[in-house]
Motif scaffolding. Structure first.
Motif, PDB file in Angstrom:
ATOM      1  N   UNK A   1      33.971  -8.989  33.926  1.00  0.00           N
ATOM      2  CA  UNK A   1      34.025 -10.193  33.201  1.00  0.00           C
ATOM      3  C   UNK A   1      33.702  -9.976  31.680  1.00  0.00           C
ATOM      4  N   UNK A   2      32.578  -9.231  31.598  1.00  0.00           N
ATOM      5  CA  UNK A   2      31.936  -9.011  30.158  1.00  0.00           C
ATOM      6  C   UNK A   2      32.474  -7.647  29.528  1.00  0.00           C
ATOM      7  N   UNK A   3      32.870  -6.865  30.262  1.00  0.00           N
ATOM      8  CA  UNK A   3      33.594  -5.451  30.019  1.00  0.00           C
ATOM      9  C   UNK A   3      32.163  -4.825  29.458  1.00  0.00           C
ATOM     10  N   UNK A   4      31.281  -4.654  30.236  1.00  0.00           N
ATOM     11  CA  UNK A   4      29.994  -4.120  30.000  1.00  0.00           C
ATOM     12  C   UNK A   4      29.726  -2.944  31.169  1.00  0.00           C
ATOM     13  N   UNK A   5      29.518  -1.690  30.488  1.00  0.00           N
ATOM     14  CA  UNK A   5      29.289  -0.575  31.556  1.00  0.00           C
ATOM     15  C   UNK A   5      27.965   0.190  31.455  1.00  0.00           C
ATOM     16  N   UNK A   6      27.398   0.350  32.252  1.00  0.00           N
ATOM     17  CA  UNK A   6      25.998   1.279  32.205  1.00  0.00           C
ATOM     18  C   UNK A   6      26.121   2.376  33.259  1.00  0.00           C
ATOM     19  N   UNK A   7      25.514   3.431  32.806  1.00  0.00           N
ATOM     20  CA  UNK A   7      25.718   4.456  33.931  1.00  0.00           C
ATOM     21  C   UNK A   7      24.349   5.426  33.838  1.00  0.00           C
ATOM     22  N   UNK A   8      24.091   6.232  34.764  1.00  0.00           N
ATOM     23  CA  UNK A   8      23.072   7.175  34.768  1.00  0.00           C
ATOM     24  C   UNK A   8      23.383   8.148  35.799  1.00  0.00           C
ATOM     25  N   UNK A   9      22.515   9.319  35.659  1.00  0.00           N
ATOM     26  CA  UNK A   9      22.781  10.402  36.909  1.00  0.00           C
ATOM     27  C   UNK A   9      21.974  10.022  38.027  1.00  0.00           C
ATOM     28  N   UNK A  10      20.672   9.264  37.954  1.00  0.00           N
ATOM     29  CA  UNK A  10      20.052   8.788  39.286  1.00  0.00           C
ATOM     30  C   UNK A  10      20.010   7.322  39.145  1.00  0.00           C
ATOM     31  N   UNK A  11      19.793   6.555  40.514  1.00  0.00           N
ATOM     32  CA  UNK A  11      19.847   5.469  40.703  1.00  0.00           C
ATOM     33  C   UNK A  11      18.613   4.568  40.078  1.00  0.00           C
ATOM     34  N   UNK A  12      17.293   5.137  40.062  1.00  0.00           N
ATOM     35  CA  UNK A  12      16.232   4.465  39.616  1.00  0.00           C
ATOM     36  C   UNK A  12      16.238   4.429  37.897  1.00  0.00           C
ATOM     37  N   UNK A  13      17.023   5.544  37.410  1.00  0.00           N
ATOM     38  CA  UNK A  13      17.312   5.529  36.067  1.00  0.00           C
ATOM     39  C   UNK A  13      18.166   4.290  35.583  1.00  0.00           C
ATOM     40  N   UNK A  14      19.318   4.048  36.314  1.00  0.00           N
ATOM     41  CA  UNK A  14      20.280   3.147  36.237  1.00  0.00           C
ATOM     42  C   UNK A  14      19.693   1.625  36.485  1.00  0.00           C
ATOM     43  N   UNK A  15      18.851   1.354  37.271  1.00  0.00           N
ATOM     44  CA  UNK A  15      18.177   0.104  37.357  1.00  0.00           C
ATOM     45  C   UNK A  15      17.084  -0.078  36.577  1.00  0.00           C
ATOM     46  N   UNK A  16      16.689   0.714  35.546  1.00  0.00           N
ATOM     47  CA  UNK A  16      16.027   0.541  34.427  1.00  0.00           C
ATOM     48  C   UNK A  16      16.588  -0.253  33.223  1.00  0.00           C
ATOM     49  N   UNK A  17      17.856  -0.329  33.507  1.00  0.00           N
ATOM     50  CA  UNK A  17      18.709  -1.123  32.643  1.00  0.00           C
ATOM     51  C   UNK A  17      18.557  -2.830  33.056  1.00  0.00           C
ATOM     52  N   UNK A  18      18.040  -3.624  32.235  1.00  0.00           N
ATOM     53  CA  UNK A  18      17.872  -4.826  32.379  1.00  0.00           C
ATOM     54  C   UNK A  18      19.051  -5.683  33.036  1.00  0.00           C
ATOM     55  N   UNK A  19      20.125  -5.117  32.707  1.00  0.00           N
ATOM     56  CA  UNK A  19      21.242  -5.905  33.095  1.00  0.00           C
ATOM     57  C   UNK A  19      21.872  -5.453  34.351  1.00  0.00           C
ATOM     58  N   UNK A  20      21.154  -4.366  35.225  1.00  0.00           N
ATOM     59  CA  UNK A  20      21.579  -3.871  36.433  1.00  0.00           C
ATOM     60  C   UNK A  20      20.658  -4.274  37.487  1.00  0.00           C
ATOM     61  N   UNK A  21      20.992  -5.022  38.449  1.00  0.00           N
ATOM     62  CA  UNK A  21      20.121  -5.607  39.412  1.00  0.00           C
ATOM     63  C   UNK A  21      19.833  -4.719  40.699  1.00  0.00           C
ATOM     64  N   UNK A  22      18.918  -4.944  41.303  1.00  0.00           N
ATOM     65  CA  UNK A  22      18.652  -4.004  42.467  1.00  0.00           C
ATOM     66  C   UNK A  22      18.756  -4.857  43.588  1.00  0.00           C
TER      67      UNK A  22
END
Length: 604
Positions: free
Chosen positions: A150-171
């Motif tokens: 919906x917002x056209x936002x993309x976040x990415x990382x090599x590891x899951x704990x790192x990706x989840x460190x973005x505030x917009x990525x929920x666990x």
């Protein structure tokens, strides 16, 4: 070798970028860098393997092409020569530094020229800002992402704990995750255990723009039928391919070691590596005390045959409960194979011995038909339905048992929405290819990256060790994909052509020994009085399970009673799997579905 991360057409504060980098610093302790602009950022954690004084990331070409890269490109010298002839110049000889020029020449087709293991992110600011992501054709270097369509936002990382460190990525735990995990030992395909978080498939090229959104293209990975129909010719070709790839993969600007389990695959790789590496060091892991399936004698024999300096790593099972929290955190989601503990401890020992690169024999079973489930599927008479038994063999917990362990509410959810096992069964039945091709494509394309390669990648890089995988090299994978079925499995023989390729290179004791899995003897270790058994009881206590709502505490208690009275592989793997899942929930997901707090014993 590195870790990468970033976002596109989104927002993240400098603090967030530092937090993401910190969460995967173990995979790149030598440098942490990032670049950013309006609505985008690319970051890198570097593990210096090639050109130790160069290799600074992000790589750039002018002001408009920015690249971060994780992996190793084995044909970088050849690419550098071709690109230099086209007028490009390079500030160092690091393998990844060729990527900006390669992208400038070939655009989105640039991954087709790369030979190696990689995940790559390219931001192109010429015209409409565009992000490209790419993964290697087997999936050796995972890349996780969160896409908000919906917002056209993309976040990415090599590891899951790192990706989840973005505030917009929920666990938030995926509702179907527990069933998928127990049915296949870890989620297959692009799914993870978190809602809204996926992993790129192998051989993927991704294009993202604000106007067009996110599009994933899968590059072709299959080749023509192998020209060799007879075992001697095919075996000679496999040996030649492996020798070439192993020798190429030992090239590094740091010392290279070998993992030697004592089985066929790692032993063959060790012997071939020793042909190229002077004073090769080999590593094997075993457990303090007397346990079933100890392979140290076979590994020692291979080391003597190859002339390596051999390291016998030994870990105490009493330390397993404290190690397990670290293992689950680094994996980011449950993996039910007990080998995870061994793998984590082994690569820690490799690091402590001073090595940053280890070469292994992973993936040979998937390529050449080494598993019991493959032989049973191939042995099923023509016209019979071989699929259900094959799918059942993938499970951590057999279907009847896992469904008996579910609460009535969760069983109702699974029944209404369909199970992961049912979805896999339908896909396999729908295949129009021959049986061996169907099995091989599923093993290589689905199970290998999800269950095997991500585990190896995350647990080796947790110790700042790069694993190199000769069996995953394109030349080997494509040839194995194309082999006739009877060159893999024939009569009582599995990995037929690979055994023939190893004949004369390995001790007869290794060639003639029964196959056994390189894993933890958990049936013996999950018994009353053992540290793991007590730890499992604590993690799977009745009050915890009732709060979770997906498991029936009474049925789980029956499982413990059965294991205490009559230890068996079925019950022990079920207990292990449930214990790992509960520990994952503890570390990543609060009852509200938000990221949990700091993890004891893990430094980021």
């Amino acid at each position: 070798m590195c870790r990468i991360f970033g976002h596109f057409d989104a927002l993240a504060t400098p603090h967030e970028l530092r937090s993401v980098a910190a969460a995967q610093r173990h995979g790149g302790p030598d440098a942490q860098t990032h670049a950013y602009g309006a609505g985008w950022a690319l970051g890198n954690n570097r593990l210096a393997i090639m050109d130790l004084d160069g290799g600074d990331q992000p790589y750039t070409l002018g002001e408009d092409i920015v690249v971060v890269f994780n992996g190793e490109i084995y044909n970088h010298d050849e690419l550098r020569q071709k690109l230099s002839a086209r007028g490009h110049t390079f500030r160092d000889t690091c393998d990844g530094s060729v990527i900006p020029a390669l992208y400038a020449e070939y655009g989105a087709a640039f991954p087709e020229y790369l030979d190696g293991m990689y995940s790559v992110a390219v931001v192109d600011l010429r015209g409409e800002p565009t992000l490209y992501l790419a993964t290697d054709e087997v999936g050796m270097k995972p890349l996780y992402y969160h896409w908000d369509a919906a917002r056209r936002h993309l976040y990415f990382a090599s590891e899951l704990p790192a990706l989840l460190s973005f505030r917009q990525v929920g666990a938030t735990p995926a509702e179907a995750g527990l069933d998928a995990y127990l049915a296949t030992k870890t989620p297959f395909g692009e799914q993870t255990m978190f809602e809204g978080v996926k992993v790129l498939p192998p051989a993927a090229t991704v294009r993202v723009t604000r106007a067009g959104g996110m599009h994933v293209t899968l590059r072709p990975t299959t080749g023509a039928r192998a020209p060799h129909c007879a075992e001697p010719e095919a075996a000679a070709h496999v040996r030649s391919l492996l020798r070439t790839e192993v020798h190429r993969l030992t090239e590094a600007d740091v010392p290279v070691s070998a993992i030697t389990s004592g089985g066929l695959d790692s032993s063959l790789v060790t012997v071939l590596a020793a042909e190229k590496v002077r004073d090769l060091h080999s590593f094997n892991i075993a457990y303090t005390g007397t346990w079933p399936s100890d392979e140290r004698a076979f590994a020692r024999e291979v080391a003597e045959r190859a002339g390596t300096t051999h390291h016998q790593v030994e870990i105490d099972p009493a330390t397993f409960p404290s190690l397990l929290a670290d293992v689950v955190w680094h994996l980011g989601q449950p993996n039910a194979d007990p080998i995870t503990l061994s793998t984590y401890a082994l690569f820690g020992a490799v690091r402590d011995a001073g090595f940053k690169v280890a070469i292994t024999g992973d993936a040979a079973d998937e390529l050449f038909g080494g598993y019991d489930r493959l032989k049973k599927a191939m042995d099923a008479p023509f016209g019979t339905d071989w699929v259900p038994d094959y799918v059942e063999a993938l499970a951590a917990v057999p279907r009847n048992l896992r469904e008996s362990l579910y609460s009535s509410d969760y069983l109702g959810f699974v029944t209404a929405n369909g199970s992961a096992a049912e979805e896999i069964t339908e896909r396999l039945r729908a295949s129009t290819a021959d049986r061996m091709t169907t099995l091989t494509e599923f093993e290589i394309g689905e199970r290998l990256p999800a269950y095997h390669l991500r585990r190896v990648d995350h647990l080796s890089m947790s110790a700042s060790v790069e694993v190199r995988l000769p069996f995953c090299q394109p030349s080997v994978v494509r040839y194995a994909r194309s082999l006739k079925a009877d060159l893999k499995i024939d009569g009582t023989r599995r990995k037929k052509v690979l055994y023939a390729a190893a004949d004369g290179l390995l001790p007869e004791s290794v060639l003639n020994r029964p196959k056994q899995p390189f894993t933890l003897p958990i049936t013996a270790m999950l018994q009353p009085g053992q540290a793991l058994f007590d730890h499992a009881r604590d993690l799977l206590a009745e009050d915890r399970l009732r709060r979770g709502g997906k498991l029936n505490p009474r049925k789980v208690e029956e499982l413990f009673r059965l294991q205490a009275e009559s230890p068996n592989d079925r019950a022990s793997l079920a207990i292990w799997s449930l214990m790992v899942h509960e520990l994952w929930l503890d570390q990543f997901c609060s009852p509200a579905g938000t990221v949990a707090g700091s993890v004891p014993g893990v430094t980021v």
